[in-house]
Design a protein around this motif. Structure first.
Motif, PDB file in Angstrom:
ATOM      1  N   TRP A  29      -4.818   6.823   2.501  1.00 35.57           N
ATOM      2  CA  TRP A  29      -4.460   5.691   1.647  1.00 35.57           C
ATOM      3  C   TRP A  29      -4.653   6.091   0.191  1.00 35.57           C
ATOM      4  CZ3 TRP A  29      -6.938   2.076  -1.682  1.00 35.57           C
ATOM      5  CH2 TRP A  29      -6.240   0.871  -1.873  1.00 35.57           C
TER       6      TRP A  29
ATOM      7  N   VAL B 228       0.568   5.202   1.352  1.00 38.35           N
ATOM      8  CA  VAL B 228      -0.166   6.080   2.258  1.00 38.35           C
ATOM      9  C   VAL B 228       0.588   7.405   2.333  1.00 38.35           C
ATOM     10  CG1 VAL B 228      -0.927   6.422   4.649  1.00 38.35           C
ATOM     11  CG2 VAL B 228      -1.018   4.129   3.622  1.00 38.35           C
TER      12      VAL B 228
ATOM     13  N   SER C  86       0.842  -1.198   0.000  1.00 39.25           N
ATOM     14  CA  SER C  86       0.000   0.000   0.000  1.00 39.25           C
ATOM     15  C   SER C  86       0.873   1.242   0.000  1.00 39.25           C
ATOM     16  CB  SER C  86      -0.885   0.039   1.252  1.00 39.25           C
ATOM     17  OG  SER C  86      -1.923  -0.896   1.190  1.00 39.25           O
TER      18      SER C  86
ATOM     19  N   TYR D 165       4.458   7.106   2.314  1.00 42.39           N
ATOM     20  CA  TYR D 165       4.889   5.854   2.913  1.00 42.39           C
ATOM     21  C   TYR D 165       4.434   4.671   2.059  1.00 42.39           C
ATOM     22  CZ  TYR D 165       5.373   8.415   7.393  1.00 42.39           C
ATOM     23  OH  TYR D 165       5.723   9.287   8.392  1.00 42.39           O
TER      24      TYR D 165
END
Lengths: 126, 108
Positions: free
Chosen positions: A47, A37, A35, A95
């Protein structure tokens, strides 16, 4: 233990694109998702999207559809997030995070994010 | 998108206090609820997943409960290292994952 190593800070002009990398060190992506973010200065977590490397399937939050592209290279255990048409509001820390994938007969879930990179600061300024 | 609302937005407490943070979802998310801790300048850290499962290595003073739309994170006895910002996150509506706005826990 897997660590996620992200690329360095970027300074970009409005209207340009940025590509951030995230390499799994000490392991592979295996059957996880990755993922992305982001966190704007003084703000919460948002997100952006993710990818399941073994399937090559990417998913995007509606807000970023058409502006973000997430890819992965299984051979190097590296994921990438490219954000285009940058504006000042895109200034943030980005991130990557390993997402445990929960699969059922009919669907899958990015269940939880248990390993995080240290973040990449992207500054958009003219 | 499913909206996640945390309360309070900020909280002052003392070492040794019992603290509870609440997270409410705009619709039922079963137990697809996670909690993260974030300290300034650091990446978030997973504390609780699936509403009540303690992530490996996380102290047992942290606990989570709830299902459906209402969830809580409890810290049974605050330690100095617990002062941070806490976020809830739902994964029910993958790929539309959403976080709460955060709860800042400060030293009284």
């Amino acid at each position: 233990q897997v660590q996620l190593v992200q690329s360095g800070a970027e300074v970009k002009k409005p209207g340009s694109s940025v590509k951030v990398s995230c390499k799994a060190s000490g392991g592979t992506f295996s059957s996880y998702a990755i993922s992305w973010v982001r966190q704007a200065p003084g703000q919460g977590l948002e997100w952006m999207g993710g990818i399941i490397p073994i399937f090559g399937t990417a998913n995007y939050a509606q807000k970023f559809q058409g502006r973000v592209t997430i890819t992965a290279d299984e051979s190097t255990s590296t994921a990438y997030m490219e954000l285009s048409s940058l504006r000042s509001e895109d200034t943030a820390v980005y991130y990557c995070a390993r997402s445990f994938l929960l699969t059922t007969v009919t669907t899958y879930y990015y269940y939880y994010m248990d390993v995080w990179g240290k973040g990449t600061t992207v500054t958009v300024s003219s | 998108d499913i909206q996640m609302t945390q309360s309070p937005s900020s909280l002052s407490a003392s070492v040794g206090d019992r603290v509870t943070i609440t997270c409410r979802a705009s619709q039922s998310i079963s137990s697809y609820l996670n909690w993260y801790q974030q300290k300034p300048g650091k990446a978030p850290k997973l504390l609780i997943y699936a509403a009540s499962s303690l992530q490996s290595g996380v102290p047992s003073r942290f606990s989570g409960s709830g299902s459906g739309t209402d969830f809580t994170l409890t810290i049974s006895s605050l330690q100095p290292e617990d002062f941070a910002t806490y976020y809830c996150q739902q994964s029910y509506s993958t790929p539309s994952i959403t976080f709460g706005q955060g709860t800042r826990l400060e030293i009284k």
